[in-house]
Design a protein around this motif. Structure first.
Motif, PDB file in Angstrom:
ATOM      1  N   MET A 168      40.949  26.307  -7.033  1.00 37.08           N
ATOM      2  CA  MET A 168      41.564  27.432  -7.756  1.00 37.08           C
ATOM      3  C   MET A 168      40.494  28.435  -8.174  1.00 37.08           C
ATOM      4  O   MET A 168      39.438  28.071  -8.657  1.00 37.08           O
ATOM      5  N   PHE A 221      39.397  31.495 -10.629  1.00 29.18           N
ATOM      6  CA  PHE A 221      39.727  31.896 -11.998  1.00 29.18           C
ATOM      7  C   PHE A 221      38.969  33.176 -12.320  1.00 29.18           C
ATOM      8  O   PHE A 221      37.752  33.205 -12.225  1.00 29.18           O
ATOM      9  N   ILE A 278      47.630  35.072 -16.822  1.00 23.15           N
ATOM     10  CA  ILE A 278      47.757  34.219 -18.009  1.00 23.15           C
ATOM     11  C   ILE A 278      47.210  34.993 -19.187  1.00 23.15           C
ATOM     12  O   ILE A 278      46.160  35.629 -19.082  1.00 23.15           O
ATOM     13  N   ASN A 279      47.964  34.989 -20.279  1.00 24.44           N
ATOM     14  CA  ASN A 279      47.442  35.631 -21.491  1.00 24.44           C
ATOM     15  C   ASN A 279      47.358  34.593 -22.601  1.00 24.44           C
ATOM     16  O   ASN A 279      46.360  33.909 -22.745  1.00 24.44           O
ATOM     17  N   GLY A 280      48.436  34.422 -23.358  1.00 24.36           N
ATOM     18  CA  GLY A 280      48.429  33.377 -24.391  1.00 24.36           C
ATOM     19  C   GLY A 280      48.506  31.982 -23.791  1.00 24.36           C
ATOM     20  O   GLY A 280      48.136  30.993 -24.417  1.00 24.36           O
ATOM     21  N   GLY A 281      49.047  31.886 -22.581  1.00 22.86           N
ATOM     22  CA  GLY A 281      49.117  30.606 -21.883  1.00 22.86           C
ATOM     23  C   GLY A 281      50.247  29.697 -22.326  1.00 22.86           C
ATOM     24  O   GLY A 281      50.401  28.599 -21.791  1.00 22.86           O
ATOM     25  N   THR A 282      51.065  30.129 -23.269  1.00 18.13           N
ATOM     26  CA  THR A 282      52.062  29.202 -23.828  1.00 18.13           C
ATOM     27  C   THR A 282      53.219  28.925 -22.863  1.00 18.13           C
ATOM     28  O   THR A 282      53.926  27.937 -23.024  1.00 18.13           O
ATOM     29  N   MET A 340      50.638  27.447 -19.197  1.00 17.63           N
ATOM     30  CA  MET A 340      49.975  26.147 -19.255  1.00 17.63           C
ATOM     31  C   MET A 340      50.954  24.982 -19.138  1.00 17.63           C
ATOM     32  O   MET A 340      50.626  23.929 -18.602  1.00 17.63           O
ATOM     33  N   VAL A 341      52.174  25.183 -19.652  1.00 10.69           N
ATOM     34  CA  VAL A 341      53.176  24.122 -19.505  1.00 10.69           C
ATOM     35  C   VAL A 341      53.443  23.902 -18.012  1.00 10.69           C
ATOM     36  O   VAL A 341      53.495  22.767 -17.528  1.00 10.69           O
ATOM     37  N   LEU A 387      51.403  24.544 -15.518  1.00 14.18           N
ATOM     38  CA  LEU A 387      50.227  23.928 -14.879  1.00 14.18           C
ATOM     39  C   LEU A 387      50.110  22.462 -15.260  1.00 14.18           C
ATOM     40  O   LEU A 387      49.866  21.600 -14.413  1.00 14.18           O
ATOM     41  N   ASN A 388      50.301  22.155 -16.546  1.00 12.71           N
ATOM     42  CA  ASN A 388      50.147  20.761 -16.996  1.00 12.71           C
ATOM     43  C   ASN A 388      51.124  19.825 -16.290  1.00 12.71           C
ATOM     44  O   ASN A 388      50.830  18.657 -16.078  1.00 12.71           O
ATOM     45  N   PHE A 389      52.309  20.355 -15.981  1.00 14.74           N
ATOM     46  CA  PHE A 389      53.322  19.505 -15.354  1.00 14.74           C
ATOM     47  C   PHE A 389      53.394  19.697 -13.841  1.00 14.74           C
ATOM     48  O   PHE A 389      54.380  19.306 -13.216  1.00 14.74           O
ATOM     49  N   ARG A 391      50.944  25.618  -8.933  1.00 13.62           N
ATOM     50  CA  ARG A 391      49.538  25.445  -8.567  1.00 13.62           C
ATOM     51  C   ARG A 391      49.055  26.745  -7.936  1.00 13.62           C
ATOM     52  O   ARG A 391      48.881  26.844  -6.730  1.00 13.62           O
ATOM     53  N   LEU A 434      44.138  32.251 -10.881  1.00 12.23           N
ATOM     54  CA  LEU A 434      44.589  32.573 -12.236  1.00 12.23           C
ATOM     55  C   LEU A 434      43.839  33.822 -12.670  1.00 12.23           C
ATOM     56  O   LEU A 434      42.621  33.908 -12.520  1.00 12.23           O
ATOM     57  N   GLU A 482      51.649  17.643 -23.989  1.00  7.85           N
ATOM     58  CA  GLU A 482      51.092  18.652 -23.074  1.00  7.85           C
ATOM     59  C   GLU A 482      52.005  19.852 -22.889  1.00  7.85           C
ATOM     60  O   GLU A 482      51.947  20.531 -21.873  1.00  7.85           O
ATOM     61  N   LEU A 503      47.520  24.032 -24.448  1.00  8.39           N
ATOM     62  CA  LEU A 503      48.060  25.279 -23.901  1.00  8.39           C
ATOM     63  C   LEU A 503      46.979  26.332 -23.675  1.00  8.39           C
ATOM     64  O   LEU A 503      47.283  27.507 -23.516  1.00  8.39           O
TER      65      LEU A 503
END
Ligand SMILES: Cc1cc2nc3c(=O)[nH]c(=O)nc-3n(C[C@H](O)[C@H](O)[C@H](O)COP(=O)(O)OP(=O)(O)OC[C@H]3O[C@@H](n4cnc5c(N)ncnc54)[C@H](O)[C@@H]3O)c2cc1C
Ligand code: FES
Ligand code: FES
Lengths: 287, 159
Positions: free
Chosen positions: A1, A3, A25-29, A32-33, A35-37, A41, A45, B41, B61
């Motif tokens: 990836m 970045f 991506i800014n705040g990622g809220t 990120m969820v 990406l984490n799950f 992909r 970014l 997560e 996050l």
């Protein structure tokens, strides 16, 4: 990836044009969820959080120019007077940790029908400013939402800011959920009264494929509110206004609630919002 | 990628970081700082709460690449050489710790609250901690701990 973390908007736009599939991506809220799950992909970014002009707001006289990355916490701490509807909606988002990072640019980027920023932006007639290497354009908020999680942006564009008229009358935001924090709206409603133009703006959240306006309810309120003497909103007006808002919604049954419950609760909260917002319109007038 | 950031006052350089992994993963798996916990997560539980450039965030996050050059404070950075931080001590004394899984996140969130508001009302405490879940205590001892910490910190500040 790959970045990228550009420090200026110009660099970010150049990167977005050479890497149109890059995920911002800014705040990622939200990001990120995903990406984490492993739901996403992305090959690239593009982190916008280091670009200082995106996290600033400015006073433009009649309007506030709100940078795409200003977090919710700052919106309600710094702009509650100018943008009361958006400030109220911002206070209902997630938890403090989420409000410290998430902002309106990411909310619009995700374009969820449940996004809490959307009803107040619809109600006050905001414009979304987007930019690419080819220039900038302002997208009327009424034309921004195309479908569930689909917005009117091109792949080379970045949201830079939102231009939001300052309140010219009372504003309210009301959200239905199972608790007071960490709730995705079952349905929500925003209203902005414009005492100068004698008009009313609305926004419905989480009760349709996109956030919606309730046009007939707006005209009903504009013709029935007592602009001259400011007399209070009657129960009959609340009921009629609520019925028109419910009729404008296009809800579905899902895990958070049924369509019937959404229509019913929208009718109730929108009637109340009309009354509250009218009361604060009179308070503003008497000051 | 190589990541350089300040963690609990110390400049750290971490190699072979995948930029899309979370700050939580960097802290726990690459730096051996297991204080911030991983439970969901997805920002729902607050057990991974840390300070990032002075702001309370969920470490799960934040993308690793976003913290280049940033200053991070975790629960590990709170205690002194001999004494616990007054908030940590208050959680112990109030009996606000059962299994302890939520505790680091709640302590960081409590420190954040009391730095901004030395004498919070109960509703302000509830609001500030609404993003931190505890499955054991029922929260009432946690509220006691925050009140106790507030009183002790106030007292200490008056010297
Ligand atoms: C626990 C939890 C609770 C939440 N509660 C709520 C809630 O109550 N109400 C609510 O509305 N939302 C809620 N959210 C969702 C989220 O916090 C909001 O949508 C927030 O506004 C996203 O902002 P962000 O900066 O974090 O976006 P990011 O995650 O950084 O980005 C979100 C999307 O927007 C795009 N994007 C970001 N910035 C730009 C830009 N400048 N230009 C173009 N595209 C951009 C990204 O590519 C991505 O597709 C919650 C999320 C979590 C994890
Ligand atoms: S692990 Fe980050 S909020 Fe739950
Ligand atoms: S003490 Fe067990 S989750 Fe809080």
């Amino acid at each position: 990836m790959e970045f990228f973390r550009p420090a200026t908007l110009i660099d970010a736009l150049a990167l977005k044009s050479t890497h149109p599939t890059a995920l911002c991506i800014n705040g990622g809220t939200d990001v990120m969820v995903e990406l984490n799950f492993d739901r996403k992909r992305p090959e690239t970014l593009l982190d916008l959080s280091a670009i200082s002009e995106l996290s600033e707001w400015s006073d433009q006289g009649d309007s506030i120019l709100l940078g795409a990355g200003v977090p919710y916490t700052r919106i309600y701490q710094e702009l509650a007077k100018e943008l009361p509807g958006l400030a109220m909606a911002s206070r209902t988002v997630g938890s403090l940790q989420i409000r410290n990072k998430g902002g309106v640019g990411g909310n619009l980027g995700s374009a969820s029908p449940a996004g809490d920023a959307h009803p107040p932006l619809l109600a006050s007639g905001a414009a979304v400013n987007v930019a690419s290497v080819n220039g900038t354009r302002a997208i009327d908020i009424n034309e921004f939402f195309l479908g569930p999680k689909k917005n009117a942006m091109n792949s080379d564009e970045i949201i830079t800011s939102v231009l939001i008229p300052k309140a010219r009358g009372g504003q309210q935001y009301s959200k239905i959920g199972t608790r007071n924090a960490m709730v995705i709206a079952v349905c929500s409603f925003g209203i902005a009264i414009d005492a100068n133009n004698k008009s009313v703006g609305t926004g419905i959240g989480s009760a349709g494929p996109t956030p919606l306006r309730a046009h007939e309810a707006e005209s009903y309120a504009a013709t029935h509110l007592d602009w001259v003497n400011g007399s209070t909103v009657t129960p009959e007006m609340m009921k009629e206004f609520g019925a028109l808002v419910a009729a404008a919604s296009r809800p579905i049954d899902d895990v958070r609630g049924t369509a019937a419950y959404r229509r019913h609760s929208l009718a109730v909260i929108s009637g109340r919002c009309l009354k509250w917002a009218w009361t604060s319109t009179q308070d503003m007038r008497s000051k | 990628m190589r990541l350089t950031c300040t963690v609990n006052g110390k400049v750290e350089t971490i190699d072979d970081v995948w930029p899309g992994e979370s700050l939580l993963y960097v802290l726990r798996e690459r730096m051996g700082l297991p204080g911030a916990k991983n439970a969901c997560e997805q920002g729902e539980c607050g057990s991974c709460s840390v300070h990032l450039d002075g702001i309370l965030v969920c470490a799960c996050l934040v993308a690793a690449g976003q913290v280049e050059g940033a200053e991070i404070k975790t629960v590990e950075g709170l205690a002194g050489a001999t004494d616990l931080h007054p908030v940590q001590q208050a959680y112990l004394d109030a009996g606000a710790v059962q299994c302890g899984f939520c505790t680091p996140g709640l302590i960081v969130a409590t420190v954040d609250l009391l730095e901004k508001n030395a004498d919070p009302s109960d509703s302000e405490i509830r609001e500030a901690l609404a993003g931190n879940l505890c499955r054991c205590t029922g929260y009432s001892k946690i509220l006691d701990a925050v009140r106790l910490a507030a009183v002790r910190l106030e007292g200490a500040g008056k010297h």
